[in-house]
Design an enzyme around this catalytic site. Structure first.
Site, mmCIF file in Angstrom:
data_model
loop_
_atom_site.group_PDB
_atom_site.id
_atom_site.type_symbol
_atom_site.label_atom_id
_atom_site.label_comp_id
_atom_site.label_asym_id
_atom_site.label_seq_id
_atom_site.Cartn_x
_atom_site.Cartn_y
_atom_site.Cartn_z
ATOM 1 N N CYS A 8 0.835 -1.202 0.000
ATOM 2 C CA CYS A 8 0.000 0.000 0.000
ATOM 3 C C CYS A 8 0.874 1.258 0.000
ATOM 4 C CB CYS A 8 -0.917 -0.043 1.222
ATOM 5 S SG CYS A 8 -1.730 1.513 1.608
ATOM 6 N N CYS A 18 0.241 3.788 2.820
ATOM 7 C CA CYS A 18 0.732 3.230 4.099
ATOM 8 C C CYS A 18 2.223 3.500 4.248
ATOM 9 C CB CYS A 18 0.494 1.715 4.154
ATOM 10 S SG CYS A 18 -1.229 1.218 4.052
#
Length: 198
Positions: free
Chosen positions: A97, A100
């Site tokens: 991600c 993230c």
């Protein structure tokens, strides 16, 4: 089991606590900073072995950089909810991600600022799919602000769910946040600071 505190009808000394099982949907308290964005959670098509791991260069005596953020498994997270010493901030993330990864240094900086006052942990949702499902993680990253659930001392017939609750979910944000926003939310949720304008 988590308990969610309703901040919209917050009164001075009484907090309206709604019981929410780990598998239920929780309400998002604030809109995340949109500069990073959020991703819908969907496991990668590749095998977990393709995810990056800690790198070592040269000899095996290489040590990793100290981190204020602890990586936890689902079981370790449940144990933390049984033994509270400080409030808890959970970052549910995945290695694939992008938002993230962008938020990781911001989360680390906030953890260093609140060291000893607030515990910061992160959980890889690909490795902990069962716990991610129980926490209803739908977008990545998801940040959860948790405190210890303290049942009413003289409650009138506490139901079974209330007596089994381990934590109060103070807030939940989907999407990456900067360090300043994480700090402002910690102040608001854990130390009675003003509600931040995110």
């Amino acid at each position: 089991i988590l308990v969610e505190q309703n901040h919209l009808n917050h009164t001075m000394n009484s907090s309206l606590i709604l019981l929410v099982c780990l598998c239920s949907v929780s309400v998002q308290s604030f809109t995340p900073i949109s500069s990073f964005g959020a991703r819908r959670y969907s496991p990668p098509a590749t095998t977990p072995s393709s995810s990056p791991s800690t790198t070592t260069t040269g000899s095996s005596s290489t040590t990793s950089v100290w981190s204020a953020v602890q990586s936890v498994t689902g079981e370790e997270l449940e144990l933390m909810m049984d033994n509270w010493d400080t409030p808890l901030v959970l970052d549910a993330y995945a290695t694939w991600c992008g938002p993230c990864q962008l938020m990781a240094p911001e989360f680390e900086a906030a953890a260093k600022e609140y060291e000893g006052k607030v515990r910061f942990v992160k959980m890889d949702t690909d490795k902990e799919e069962l716990m991610a499902s129980r926490l209803n993680i739908m977008g990545l990253p998801t940040i959860m602000f948790l405190t210890e659930h303290k049942p009413e001392e003289e409650g009138d017939d506490d139901d079974d769910e209330s007596s089994q609750a381990k934590a109060v979910l103070k807030g939940r944000i989907e999407g990456a946040l900067r360090k300043e926003a994480i700090s402002a939310l910690c102040e608001h949720y854990f130390f009675d600071g003003p509600a931040p304008q995110l």
